[in-house]
Design a protein around this motif. Sequence first.
Motif, PDB file in Angstrom:
ATOM      1  N   CYS A 241       1.416  46.131  52.651  1.00 17.53           N
ATOM      2  CA  CYS A 241       0.352  45.721  53.570  1.00 17.53           C
ATOM      3  C   CYS A 241       0.740  44.539  54.444  1.00 17.53           C
ATOM      4  O   CYS A 241       0.088  44.277  55.445  1.00 17.53           O
TER       5      CYS A 241
ATOM      6  N   ARG B   2     -12.212  49.682  51.759  1.00 19.32           N
ATOM      7  CA  ARG B   2     -12.066  50.315  50.444  1.00 19.32           C
ATOM      8  C   ARG B   2     -12.876  49.597  49.364  1.00 19.32           C
ATOM      9  O   ARG B   2     -12.879  50.001  48.210  1.00 19.32           O
TER      10      ARG B   2
ATOM     11  N   ARG C 135      -5.561  48.275  53.868  1.00 22.83           N
ATOM     12  CA  ARG C 135      -4.956  48.897  52.681  1.00 22.83           C
ATOM     13  C   ARG C 135      -4.921  47.967  51.483  1.00 22.83           C
ATOM     14  O   ARG C 135      -4.698  48.398  50.360  1.00 22.83           O
ATOM     15  N   CYS C 136      -5.147  46.682  51.679  1.00 16.60           N
ATOM     16  CA  CYS C 136      -5.053  45.699  50.608  1.00 16.60           C
ATOM     17  C   CYS C 136      -6.066  46.005  49.508  1.00 16.60           C
ATOM     18  O   CYS C 136      -7.239  46.259  49.771  1.00 16.60           O
ATOM     19  N   LYS C 137      -5.571  45.980  48.264  1.00 19.07           N
ATOM     20  CA  LYS C 137      -6.464  46.226  47.129  1.00 19.07           C
ATOM     21  C   LYS C 137      -6.736  44.964  46.321  1.00 19.07           C
ATOM     22  O   LYS C 137      -7.262  45.017  45.221  1.00 19.07           O
TER      23      LYS C 137
ATOM     24  N   CYS D 253       4.289  42.929  47.656  1.00 18.48           N
ATOM     25  CA  CYS D 253       3.115  43.768  47.939  1.00 18.48           C
ATOM     26  C   CYS D 253       3.416  45.225  47.603  1.00 18.48           C
ATOM     27  O   CYS D 253       4.271  45.858  48.223  1.00 18.48           O
ATOM     28  N   PRO D 254       2.706  45.791  46.620  1.00 22.49           N
ATOM     29  CA  PRO D 254       2.989  47.164  46.199  1.00 22.49           C
ATOM     30  C   PRO D 254       2.575  48.221  47.222  1.00 22.49           C
ATOM     31  O   PRO D 254       3.043  49.351  47.171  1.00 22.49           O
ATOM     32  N   ASP D 255       1.735  47.850  48.150  1.00 18.95           N
ATOM     33  CA  ASP D 255       1.252  48.811  49.147  1.00 18.95           C
ATOM     34  C   ASP D 255       1.788  48.546  50.546  1.00 18.95           C
ATOM     35  O   ASP D 255       1.317  49.148  51.503  1.00 18.95           O
TER      36      ASP D 255
ATOM     37  N   CYS E 151      -4.766  42.741  44.784  1.00 12.24           N
ATOM     38  CA  CYS E 151      -4.047  42.587  43.515  1.00 12.24           C
ATOM     39  C   CYS E 151      -3.622  41.141  43.254  1.00 12.24           C
ATOM     40  O   CYS E 151      -3.259  40.798  42.139  1.00 12.24           O
TER      41      CYS E 151
END
Length: 66
Positions: free
Chosen positions: A55, A28, A2-4, A51-53, A6
């Motif tokens: 993860c 992703r 899920r890490c984008k 972490c906004p997600d 950021c």
Amino acid sequence: NRCKGCNLCVVACPADVLSLQPKEVNDRGYHFAYAVSEEKCVGCGSCAAVCPDACIEVYRVVKKDA
């Protein structure tokens, strides 16, 4: 997965444990965060907090005597 990438967790880590993977990408297509040196982790949880997600999960490993 899920890490984008950021980079918030990398900046928040006081022990410089995390970094973004420079060569690989996740499913992703993002360069993801990973632990460069897990043994330096102090378990503060700063990375997980920013972490906004969600993860990252910080936990302690308990060693039991045999």
